[in-house]
Design a protein around this motif. Structure first.
Motif, short mmCIF file in Angstrom:
data_model
loop_
_atom_site.label_atom_id
_atom_site.label_comp_id
_atom_site.label_asym_id
_atom_site.label_seq_id
_atom_site.Cartn_x
_atom_site.Cartn_y
_atom_site.Cartn_z
N VAL A 5 0.85 -1.19 0.00
CA VAL A 5 0.00 0.00 0.00
C VAL A 5 0.89 1.24 0.00
CG1 VAL A 5 -1.83 1.26 1.18
CG2 VAL A 5 -1.72 -1.23 1.38
N ARG A 6 0.61 2.13 -0.94
CA ARG A 6 1.26 3.44 -1.01
C ARG A 6 0.17 4.49 -1.14
NH1 ARG A 6 4.77 0.86 -5.25
NH2 ARG A 6 6.32 -0.23 -4.02
N ASP A 7 0.57 5.75 -1.14
CA ASP A 7 -0.41 6.84 -1.19
C ASP A 7 -1.36 6.73 -2.38
OD1 ASP A 7 0.79 7.82 1.09
OD2 ASP A 7 1.71 9.55 0.12
N ASP A 8 -0.88 6.16 -3.47
CA ASP A 8 -1.72 6.07 -4.67
C ASP A 8 -2.48 4.75 -4.80
OD1 ASP A 8 0.53 4.55 -5.20
OD2 ASP A 8 0.79 5.30 -7.23
N GLY A 9 -2.44 3.91 -3.75
CA GLY A 9 -3.23 2.68 -3.77
C GLY A 9 -2.42 1.41 -3.62
N PHE A 10 -3.00 0.31 -4.11
CA PHE A 10 -2.42 -1.02 -3.98
C PHE A 10 -1.42 -1.30 -5.09
CE2 PHE A 10 -6.17 -3.28 -1.61
CZ PHE A 10 -5.94 -2.47 -0.51
N HIS A 11 -0.37 -2.04 -4.73
CA HIS A 11 0.67 -2.42 -5.68
C HIS A 11 1.12 -3.85 -5.42
CE1 HIS A 11 1.46 1.72 -7.07
NE2 HIS A 11 1.06 2.04 -5.85
N ALA A 12 1.68 -4.46 -6.45
CA ALA A 12 2.35 -5.76 -6.30
C ALA A 12 3.77 -5.49 -5.81
CB ALA A 12 2.38 -6.50 -7.63
N GLU A 13 4.41 -6.50 -5.31
CA GLU A 13 5.81 -6.38 -4.87
C GLU A 13 6.67 -5.93 -6.04
OE1 GLU A 13 8.66 -5.69 -2.97
OE2 GLU A 13 7.56 -7.02 -1.61
N ASP A 14 7.49 -4.93 -5.82
CA ASP A 14 8.38 -4.44 -6.88
C ASP A 14 9.80 -4.19 -6.37
OD1 ASP A 14 8.00 -2.22 -5.29
OD2 ASP A 14 7.40 -0.89 -6.90
N PHE A 15 10.12 -4.68 -5.19
CA PHE A 15 11.43 -4.43 -4.60
C PHE A 15 12.42 -5.52 -4.98
CE2 PHE A 15 14.52 -5.00 -1.19
CZ PHE A 15 15.11 -3.74 -1.21
N ALA A 16 13.60 -5.09 -5.37
CA ALA A 16 14.71 -6.01 -5.62
C ALA A 16 15.94 -5.36 -5.02
CB ALA A 16 14.90 -6.23 -7.11
N GLY A 17 16.43 -5.91 -3.95
CA GLY A 17 17.58 -5.33 -3.27
C GLY A 17 17.79 -6.02 -1.94
N THR A 18 18.58 -5.39 -1.10
CA THR A 18 18.88 -5.94 0.22
C THR A 18 17.86 -5.44 1.23
OG1 THR A 18 21.22 -5.88 -0.33
CG2 THR A 18 20.66 -6.17 1.98
N ALA A 19 17.10 -6.36 1.81
CA ALA A 19 16.10 -6.00 2.82
C ALA A 19 16.45 -6.66 4.14
CB ALA A 19 14.71 -6.44 2.37
N VAL A 20 16.20 -5.94 5.22
CA VAL A 20 16.42 -6.46 6.57
C VAL A 20 15.09 -6.43 7.30
CG1 VAL A 20 17.59 -6.05 8.76
CG2 VAL A 20 18.81 -5.63 6.62
N GLU A 21 14.71 -7.56 7.90
CA GLU A 21 13.48 -7.62 8.69
C GLU A 21 13.78 -7.32 10.14
OE1 GLU A 21 11.07 -11.10 8.26
OE2 GLU A 21 10.53 -10.55 6.22
N ILE A 22 12.94 -6.49 10.73
CA ILE A 22 13.11 -6.05 12.11
C ILE A 22 11.88 -6.44 12.92
CG2 ILE A 22 13.39 -4.04 13.61
CD1 ILE A 22 15.81 -4.52 11.84
N ALA A 23 12.09 -7.20 13.99
CA ALA A 23 11.00 -7.54 14.89
C ALA A 23 10.67 -6.34 15.77
CB ALA A 23 11.39 -8.73 15.77
N SER A 24 9.45 -6.24 16.22
CA SER A 24 9.02 -5.08 17.00
C SER A 24 9.66 -5.01 18.37
CB SER A 24 7.49 -5.07 17.13
OG SER A 24 7.06 -6.24 17.79
N ASP A 25 10.27 -6.10 18.83
CA ASP A 25 10.87 -6.10 20.16
C ASP A 25 12.39 -5.90 20.14
OD1 ASP A 25 11.54 -8.53 19.06
OD2 ASP A 25 10.92 -9.72 20.81
N ILE A 26 12.94 -5.41 19.04
CA ILE A 26 14.38 -5.18 18.93
C ILE A 26 14.82 -4.07 19.89
CG2 ILE A 26 14.18 -3.50 17.07
CD1 ILE A 26 16.73 -4.74 15.89
N LYS A 27 16.01 -4.16 20.37
CA LYS A 27 16.58 -3.12 21.22
C LYS A 27 17.01 -1.94 20.35
CE LYS A 27 17.38 -5.86 25.08
NZ LYS A 27 16.06 -6.36 25.22
#
Length: 123
Positions: A5-27
């Motif tokens: 979801v972006r300001d202009d509506g719904f989109h399919a995945e379009d990311f290609a790169g290095t992603a890091v997942e962060i849990a909500s309980d990280i310090k």
């Protein structure tokens, strides 16, 4: 699957790169270290009632993170403005949530810059 979801509506995945997942309980001290070199940070929301991800997004932006920042999980349309104000570029929601809260509900909240209580105070 999921919907971006972006300001202009719904989109399919379009990311290609290095992603890091962060849990909500990280310090907090670990957060900025993980962002180093990441093209995208994906902050996981375990439920719509867990707002820690908004604080993490703000801390990342305040620390100078300029990459793509995505909220991931059951964030609801009513929280979209808060997500954008806290620094998120986009929200990734599950398909079943997108079916219950269609694109129009998200786009209705895409004017998040105009309806900030601080802006109303300046008047």
């Amino acid at each position: 699957m999921s919907v971006i979801v972006r300001d202009d509506g719904f989109h399919a995945e379009d990311f290609a790169g290095t992603a890091v997942e962060i849990a909500s309980d990280i310090k907090s001290d670990e957060l900025v270290q993980l962002a180093s070199g990441a093209d995208m940070m994906r902050i996981l929301f375990p439920s719509f009632s867990d707002g820690r991800g908004f604080t993490l997004a703000r801390r990342l932006r305040d620390a100078g993170y300029a990459g793509r920042l995505r909220a991931v999980g059951p964030v609801i349309a009513d929280q979209y403005a808060m997500a954008r104000r806290s620094g998120f570029d986009e929200v990734e929601i599950p398909d079943d949530l997108a079916a219950r809260q269609p694109e129009e509900q998200w786009k209705f909240r895409a004017d998040w810059r105009d309806h900030d209580y601080r802006a109303r105070m300046k008047g």
